[in-house]
Write an enzyme that holds these catalytic residues in place. Structure first.
Site, PDB file in Angstrom:
ATOM      1  N   HIS A 101       0.849  -1.196   0.000  1.00 61.92           N
ATOM      2  CA  HIS A 101       0.000   0.000   0.000  1.00 61.92           C
ATOM      3  C   HIS A 101       0.881   1.240   0.000  1.00 61.92           C
ATOM      4  O   HIS A 101       1.812   1.345   0.802  1.00 61.92           O
ATOM      5  CB  HIS A 101      -0.904   0.024   1.238  1.00 61.92           C
ATOM      6  CG  HIS A 101      -1.624   1.319   1.436  1.00 61.92           C
ATOM      7  ND1 HIS A 101      -1.429   2.135   2.541  1.00 61.92           N
ATOM      8  CD2 HIS A 101      -2.533   1.967   0.658  1.00 61.92           C
ATOM      9  CE1 HIS A 101      -2.195   3.208   2.438  1.00 61.92           C
ATOM     10  NE2 HIS A 101      -2.864   3.133   1.309  1.00 61.92           N
ATOM     11  N   SER A 102       0.623   2.167  -0.926  1.00 58.97           N
ATOM     12  CA  SER A 102       1.298   3.464  -0.946  1.00 58.97           C
ATOM     13  C   SER A 102       2.822   3.296  -0.972  1.00 58.97           C
ATOM     14  O   SER A 102       3.366   2.689  -1.886  1.00 58.97           O
ATOM     15  CB  SER A 102       0.818   4.275   0.266  1.00 58.97           C
ATOM     16  OG  SER A 102       1.199   5.612   0.204  1.00 58.97           O
ATOM     17  N   PHE A 103       3.523   3.839   0.015  1.00 58.07           N
ATOM     18  CA  PHE A 103       4.977   3.705   0.117  1.00 58.07           C
ATOM     19  C   PHE A 103       5.414   2.243   0.027  1.00 58.07           C
ATOM     20  O   PHE A 103       6.438   1.917  -0.589  1.00 58.07           O
ATOM     21  CB  PHE A 103       5.430   4.338   1.434  1.00 58.07           C
ATOM     22  CG  PHE A 103       6.759   3.895   1.945  1.00 58.07           C
ATOM     23  CD1 PHE A 103       7.932   4.264   1.305  1.00 58.07           C
ATOM     24  CD2 PHE A 103       6.836   3.116   3.092  1.00 58.07           C
ATOM     25  CE1 PHE A 103       9.159   3.855   1.807  1.00 58.07           C
ATOM     26  CE2 PHE A 103       8.054   2.706   3.584  1.00 58.07           C
ATOM     27  CZ  PHE A 103       9.225   3.080   2.933  1.00 58.07           C
ATOM     28  N   GLY A 105       4.159  -0.026  -1.745  1.00 57.80           N
ATOM     29  CA  GLY A 105       4.169  -0.434  -3.145  1.00 57.80           C
ATOM     30  C   GLY A 105       5.431  -0.020  -3.866  1.00 57.80           C
ATOM     31  O   GLY A 105       5.963  -0.763  -4.704  1.00 57.80           O
ATOM     32  N   SER A 127      -0.979   2.895  -5.234  1.00 57.85           N
ATOM     33  CA  SER A 127       0.472   3.038  -5.236  1.00 57.85           C
ATOM     34  C   SER A 127       0.988   2.892  -6.652  1.00 57.85           C
ATOM     35  O   SER A 127       0.236   2.561  -7.571  1.00 57.85           O
ATOM     36  CB  SER A 127       1.088   1.965  -4.320  1.00 57.85           C
ATOM     37  OG  SER A 127       2.492   2.058  -4.292  1.00 57.85           O
TER      38      SER A 127
END
Length: 309
Positions: A101-103, A105, A127
């Site tokens: 998720h997000s960072f 990814g 992401s």
């Protein structure tokens, strides 16, 4: 799948804390949380995913229940990528899947390109596998300088740990992150704080500052070159009200995302899937059933690979 166990994996600076669901005999999926979040980010999603996989959600260094880096050492993107390799080695995985998720990814994306033979599936939740430097070239040196200066400031500070009430801590978290609702904020703080006699303190390392100070940015040319190295099947789940850039000031510019999606589709062809869903940046926590259906279908559509030699 509602049951999980807690483990601490030894590393040179202490330990990496992980939460584990399912049998280690099943194909492994390593789950990577977002910036300043922790492994509880996946508590709502993982129980809804196929039970014939082995899910491991880790706390990155300086986050959650994992050890902080040794004094004097800053947090850089490459360090987090190497933590993925350490976790894989601890479990003796030779092949596994990544769900970020997000960072998380972007860490997973870099790992999947550096160690392409190890990653079966790469799942990106709001992401992208890298951050493009198209809007940031002139700022990159400033970010690196600020990262060092912030570390020096923290080291020079003699302030004791800031103790707050849980309610005050939760309100501060929600004020800084409008995409989190109260229940999800409480879930992250369960793992992200430690109880003291007069309240709670944050677990995360104070050296962790704004994300762009620690992230790596790549050019469009580098992005194309790196993606050509990918052997994994890739699923990108984009929340329509999610984030489009690491810096909120650039969030209206969606061109970098379009470029990355087009490149992934052109190079990976049938190995790439892109799905847009309604929701914000924390859609995997706020609307976990919708995300679980998409991720489950992707995991089950791929051939299974043994995790060990």
């Amino acid at each position: 799948m509602g049951l999980f166990s807690e483990l601490k994996l030894a590393v040179p600076w202490g330990h990496i804390a992980v939460k584990v669901w399912g049998s280690q005999k099943n194909p492994p999926v390593l789950c990577l949380h977002g910036w300043l979040d922790n492994a509880n980010s996946f508590d709502r999603l993982i129980p809804l995913l196929p039970q014939d996989f082995h899910y491991v959600a880790m706390d990155f260094g300086g986050h959650g229940l994992s050890s902080h880096y040794s004094p004097g050492l800053p947090y850089y993107h490459h360090n987090f990528v190497s933590e993925v390799r350490r976790v894989a080695a601890a479990f003796k995985w030779t092949r596994f899947s990544l769900l970020g998720h997000s960072f998380g990814g972007t860490v997973g994306g870099m790992f999947a390109c550096i160690f392409p033979e190890m990653v079966d599936q790469l799942i990106l939740l709001d992401s992208t596998p890298f951050f493009l430097d198209s809007n940031e070239t002139e700022n990159i040196l400033t970010y690196k300088r600020r990262n060092m200066e912030h570390m020096f400031q923290v080291e020079a500070s003699q302030n004791s740990l800031r103790v707050s009430s849980l309610e005050e801590m939760l309100q501060g978290l929600l004020n800084k992150n409008s995409h989190l609702n109260k229940e999800c904020g409480e879930l992250l703080l369960q793992r992200g704080t430690t109880k003291m006699a007069t309240g709670v303190v944050l677990n995360r390392d104070r050296r962790l500052s704004v994300p762009e100070h620690s992230f790596d940015f790549v050019s469009k040319e580098m992005f194309v070159h790196f993606i050509r190295r990918l052997q994994a099947n890739v699923l990108l789940v984009k929340a329509t009200q999610g984030y489009y850039d690491v810096r909120r000031a650039n969030d209206e510019n969606k061109e970098p995302l379009f470029f990355m999606v087009d490149t992934l589709r052109t190079i990976l062809k049938e190995r790439f899937q892109y799905v847009e869903i309604p929701g914000n940046h924390y859609v995997h926590m706020n609307n976990q059933h919708l995300v679980a259906g998409i991720v489950s279908a992707f995991l089950q559509s791929q051939p299974r690979t043994a995790s060990r030699l």
